[in-house]
Design a protein around this motif. Structure first.
Motif, PDB file in Angstrom:
ATOM      1  N   GLY A   1      91.765 132.258  46.516  1.00  0.00           N
ATOM      2  CA  GLY A   1      92.522 132.762  48.149  1.00  0.00           C
ATOM      3  C   GLY A   1      93.337 131.786  48.308  1.00  0.00           C
ATOM      4  O   GLY A   1      94.160 132.231  49.600  1.00  0.00           O
ATOM      5  N   ARG A   2      92.806 130.243  48.698  1.00  0.00           N
ATOM      6  CA  ARG A   2      93.472 129.610  49.226  1.00  0.00           C
ATOM      7  C   ARG A   2      95.304 129.429  49.235  1.00  0.00           C
ATOM      8  O   ARG A   2      96.283 129.102  49.996  1.00  0.00           O
ATOM      9  CB  ARG A   2      93.387 128.402  49.108  1.00  0.00           C
ATOM     10  N   ALA A   3      95.676 130.053  48.403  1.00  0.00           N
ATOM     11  CA  ALA A   3      97.163 129.631  47.975  1.00  0.00           C
ATOM     12  C   ALA A   3      96.953 131.311  49.008  1.00  0.00           C
ATOM     13  O   ALA A   3      98.628 130.902  48.867  1.00  0.00           O
ATOM     14  CB  ALA A   3      97.215 130.019  46.747  1.00  0.00           C
ATOM     15  N   LEU A   4      97.069 131.871  49.028  1.00  0.00           N
ATOM     16  CA  LEU A   4      97.796 132.894  50.001  1.00  0.00           C
ATOM     17  C   LEU A   4      96.910 133.649  51.184  1.00  0.00           C
ATOM     18  O   LEU A   4      96.939 134.173  51.933  1.00  0.00           O
ATOM     19  CB  LEU A   4      97.351 134.369  49.472  1.00  0.00           C
ATOM     20  N   TRP A   5      96.363 132.198  51.453  1.00  0.00           N
ATOM     21  CA  TRP A   5      95.496 132.074  52.855  1.00  0.00           C
ATOM     22  C   TRP A   5      96.259 132.726  54.293  1.00  0.00           C
ATOM     23  O   TRP A   5      96.267 133.314  55.258  1.00  0.00           O
ATOM     24  CB  TRP A   5      94.909 130.238  53.193  1.00  0.00           C
ATOM     25  N   GLN A   6      97.672 131.477  54.120  1.00  0.00           N
ATOM     26  CA  GLN A   6      98.445 132.502  55.458  1.00  0.00           C
ATOM     27  C   GLN A   6      99.401 134.349  55.089  1.00  0.00           C
ATOM     28  O   GLN A   6      98.981 134.285  56.682  1.00  0.00           O
ATOM     29  CB  GLN A   6     100.161 131.242  55.315  1.00  0.00           C
ATOM     30  N   VAL A   7      98.950 134.480  54.312  1.00  0.00           N
ATOM     31  CA  VAL A   7      99.772 135.891  54.001  1.00  0.00           C
ATOM     32  C   VAL A   7      98.611 137.107  54.067  1.00  0.00           C
ATOM     33  O   VAL A   7      98.118 138.403  54.241  1.00  0.00           O
ATOM     34  CB  VAL A   7     100.652 135.914  52.934  1.00  0.00           C
ATOM     35  N   LYS A   8      97.392 136.437  53.074  1.00  0.00           N
ATOM     36  CA  LYS A   8      95.920 136.971  53.135  1.00  0.00           C
ATOM     37  C   LYS A   8      94.826 136.362  53.327  1.00  0.00           C
ATOM     38  O   LYS A   8      94.398 135.819  52.602  1.00  0.00           O
ATOM     39  CB  LYS A   8      96.202 137.678  50.748  1.00  0.00           C
ATOM     40  N   PRO A   9      94.479 136.592  54.157  1.00  0.00           N
ATOM     41  CA  PRO A   9      93.624 135.586  55.224  1.00  0.00           C
ATOM     42  C   PRO A   9      92.086 135.973  54.663  1.00  0.00           C
ATOM     43  O   PRO A   9      90.438 135.507  54.668  1.00  0.00           O
ATOM     44  CB  PRO A   9      93.445 135.132  56.431  1.00  0.00           C
ATOM     45  N   TYR A  10      92.644 137.380  54.030  1.00  0.00           N
ATOM     46  CA  TYR A  10      91.092 138.139  53.843  1.00  0.00           C
ATOM     47  C   TYR A  10      90.321 137.717  53.109  1.00  0.00           C
ATOM     48  O   TYR A  10      88.873 137.538  52.663  1.00  0.00           O
ATOM     49  CB  TYR A  10      90.882 140.141  54.037  1.00  0.00           C
ATOM     50  N   ILE A  11      91.108 137.143  52.016  1.00  0.00           N
ATOM     51  CA  ILE A  11      90.667 136.764  50.614  1.00  0.00           C
ATOM     52  C   ILE A  11      89.664 135.651  50.848  1.00  0.00           C
ATOM     53  O   ILE A  11      88.525 135.137  50.804  1.00  0.00           O
ATOM     54  CB  ILE A  11      91.272 135.786  49.328  1.00  0.00           C
ATOM     55  N   VAL A  12      89.643 134.675  52.177  1.00  0.00           N
ATOM     56  CA  VAL A  12      89.066 133.359  52.055  1.00  0.00           C
ATOM     57  C   VAL A  12      88.235 133.774  53.497  1.00  0.00           C
ATOM     58  O   VAL A  12      87.270 133.179  53.769  1.00  0.00           O
ATOM     59  CB  VAL A  12      89.845 132.162  52.636  1.00  0.00           C
ATOM     60  N   PHE A  13      88.486 134.468  54.268  1.00  0.00           N
ATOM     61  CA  PHE A  13      87.607 134.997  55.722  1.00  0.00           C
ATOM     62  C   PHE A  13      85.713 135.241  55.477  1.00  0.00           C
ATOM     63  O   PHE A  13      85.400 134.715  55.625  1.00  0.00           O
ATOM     64  CB  PHE A  13      88.526 135.806  56.308  1.00  0.00           C
ATOM     65  N   PHE A  14      85.999 136.627  54.316  1.00  0.00           N
ATOM     66  CA  PHE A  14      84.674 136.704  54.256  1.00  0.00           C
ATOM     67  C   PHE A  14      83.975 136.177  53.134  1.00  0.00           C
ATOM     68  O   PHE A  14      82.852 135.998  53.659  1.00  0.00           O
ATOM     69  CB  PHE A  14      85.015 138.684  53.480  1.00  0.00           C
ATOM     70  N   PRO A  15      84.075 135.751  52.438  1.00  0.00           N
ATOM     71  CA  PRO A  15      83.130 134.919  51.899  1.00  0.00           C
ATOM     72  C   PRO A  15      82.920 133.251  52.442  1.00  0.00           C
ATOM     73  O   PRO A  15      81.142 133.092  52.374  1.00  0.00           O
ATOM     74  CB  PRO A  15      84.018 134.271  50.267  1.00  0.00           C
ATOM     75  N   ALA A  16      83.525 133.093  53.213  1.00  0.00           N
ATOM     76  CA  ALA A  16      83.359 132.369  54.254  1.00  0.00           C
ATOM     77  C   ALA A  16      82.551 132.391  55.358  1.00  0.00           C
ATOM     78  O   ALA A  16      81.085 131.757  55.816  1.00  0.00           O
ATOM     79  CB  ALA A  16      84.833 131.632  54.888  1.00  0.00           C
ATOM     80  N   LEU A  17      82.568 133.829  55.909  1.00  0.00           N
ATOM     81  CA  LEU A  17      81.708 134.827  57.261  1.00  0.00           C
ATOM     82  C   LEU A  17      79.851 134.766  55.926  1.00  0.00           C
ATOM     83  O   LEU A  17      79.625 134.244  57.361  1.00  0.00           O
ATOM     84  CB  LEU A  17      82.206 135.914  57.679  1.00  0.00           C
ATOM     85  N   PHE A  18      80.438 135.128  55.405  1.00  0.00           N
ATOM     86  CA  PHE A  18      78.903 135.047  55.111  1.00  0.00           C
ATOM     87  C   PHE A  18      78.619 133.827  54.666  1.00  0.00           C
ATOM     88  O   PHE A  18      76.764 133.953  54.601  1.00  0.00           O
ATOM     89  CB  PHE A  18      78.776 136.540  53.353  1.00  0.00           C
ATOM     90  N   LEU A  19      78.830 132.343  53.562  1.00  0.00           N
ATOM     91  CA  LEU A  19      78.326 131.304  53.876  1.00  0.00           C
ATOM     92  C   LEU A  19      78.299 131.041  55.438  1.00  0.00           C
ATOM     93  O   LEU A  19      76.885 130.624  54.965  1.00  0.00           O
ATOM     94  CB  LEU A  19      79.484 130.832  53.354  1.00  0.00           C
ATOM     95  N   SER A  20      78.838 131.224  55.807  1.00  0.00           N
ATOM     96  CA  SER A  20      77.976 130.465  58.061  1.00  0.00           C
ATOM     97  C   SER A  20      76.863 131.571  58.362  1.00  0.00           C
ATOM     98  O   SER A  20      76.759 130.894  58.343  1.00  0.00           O
ATOM     99  CB  SER A  20      79.248 131.137  58.528  1.00  0.00           C
ATOM    100  N   ILE A  21      76.869 132.710  57.849  1.00  0.00           N
ATOM    101  CA  ILE A  21      75.664 133.688  57.956  1.00  0.00           C
ATOM    102  C   ILE A  21      74.485 133.381  57.424  1.00  0.00           C
ATOM    103  O   ILE A  21      73.165 133.309  58.058  1.00  0.00           O
ATOM    104  CB  ILE A  21      76.065 134.743  57.835  1.00  0.00           C
ATOM    105  N   THR A  22      75.002 132.863  56.202  1.00  0.00           N
ATOM    106  CA  THR A  22      73.999 132.560  55.282  1.00  0.00           C
ATOM    107  C   THR A  22      73.108 131.448  55.547  1.00  0.00           C
ATOM    108  O   THR A  22      71.922 131.084  56.135  1.00  0.00           O
ATOM    109  CB  THR A  22      74.091 132.840  54.225  1.00  0.00           C
ATOM    110  N   VAL A  23      73.334 129.984  56.213  1.00  0.00           N
ATOM    111  CA  VAL A  23      73.285 128.844  56.168  1.00  0.00           C
ATOM    112  C   VAL A  23      73.153 128.973  57.891  1.00  0.00           C
ATOM    113  O   VAL A  23      72.103 127.829  57.632  1.00  0.00           O
ATOM    114  CB  VAL A  23      74.591 127.953  56.089  1.00  0.00           C
TER     115      VAL A  23
END
Length: 303
Positions: free
Chosen positions: A259-281
């Motif tokens: 999802g990094r190629a579409l980060w500026q237009v579709k940030p949710y693709i990166v946001f949700f896995p990053a959020l779950f990773l941050s919460i777990t860590v």
């Protein structure tokens, strides 16, 4: 001349003093331990929820995380697609839920393997004096290389798979565990009870098993939680740069990489896995901090 006898019926007794502070009721058992250590309770609860989410992923309204649907690609989050869809039409919610299995498995596996191997190396290095110099120089050489770079170098020699990722991260984490255990053993071997066991003719394996190992469990358990958190981050980094698990496997790092190629237009693709990773860590680190405070008598809370 003897003192006059005192009539007990004519002696005035003082009134009992009132209790200024009420008695403290100590909480015992599992819930009492959680009440005294809220950090363990919070971190352990979040981590348990993540583990249950990974185990029961097929029953949480998910679909096949690898199913392609080009007609439904890059859909925004909605009631039908809770986390939206990616550029290939795959459900991001399902991929994030199933991705927890990979990250948690890698984290727990690396923590267990690195702890067992690091414990063995640290005990031998700390108790056997002639082997200390040889083993620690090897560990120092491995620690001089950043763990992520060492993992990338090891992955470059093998093909991408979950097993190879676990092996690469484990090799990078072993020196840190062995260093910690060695420091604990160096202080334990100078204790009087160890000297008494040596003077009594007790064999070295028995001394290590009875007197050294039990006292290394607490610090090693705390260190294992930090190794678990670090392993999940390193696995995500390896997958993000294409050196980790194969892209077909839904892991949090792979989802963010796609999802990094579409980060500026579709940030949710990166946001949700990053959020779950941050919460777990964060949950693992909270659990480690709480265990450190609970197992260290110098930092234990007292009534």
């Amino acid at each position: 001349m003897s003192a006059p006898a005192i009539d007990p019926t004519k002696v005035a007794a003082a009134a009992p003093m009132p209790d200024i502070m009420p008695p403290v009721k100590a909480r015992k058992g599992f819930w009492g331990f959680m009440y005294r250590n809220p950090t363990i309770a919070v971190g352990g609860t979040i981590l348990l929820l993540m583990v249950l989410m990974a185990i029961f992923a097929p029953y949480l309204g998910t679909t096949d995380p690898t199913a392609l649907a080009p007609a439904r690609r890059t859909r925004e989050p909605s009631a039908q697609y809770w986390f939206g869809t990616d550029m290939l039409g795959r459900d991001v919610y399902s991929r994030v839920i199933y991705g927890a299995r990979v990250s948690l498995f890698v984290g727990f596996a690396v923590a267990i393997c690195a702890s067992i191997v690091g414990l063995a190396i640290g005990v031998v290095s700390g108790f056997v004096r002639w082997a200390d110099g040889i083993i620690m120089r090897i560990m120092d050489g491995l620690m001089s290389i950043p763990s992520i770079l060492l993992a990338i170098a090891l992955m470059a020699l093998t093909r991408g798979s979950v097993g190879n990722v676990i092996l690469a991260i484990t090799v990078a984490e072993i020196p840190r565990v062995s260093r910690l255990v060695r420091g604990v053993v160096l202080s334990l071997r100078e204790q009087p009870y160890v000297d008494a066991a040596v003077a009594a003719g007790t064999r070295t394996p028995i001394i290590i098993w009875r007197h050294i190992l039990p006292n290394t469990i607490a610090p090693m358990t705390v260190q294992a939680t930090y190794v678990c958190a670090s392993a999940m981050i390193v696995e995500s980094i390896l997958s993000f740069i294409g050196a980790g698990t194969p892209p077909i496997i839904p892991s949090w790092g792979n989802i963010m990489a796609e999802g990094r190629a579409l980060w500026q237009v579709k940030p949710y693709i990166v946001f949700f896995p990053a959020l779950f990773l941050s919460i777990t860590v964060l949950a693992v680190n909270l659990l480690g901090d709480g265990l450190r405070d609970a197992l260290d008598p110098r930092m234990a809370k007292r009534l």
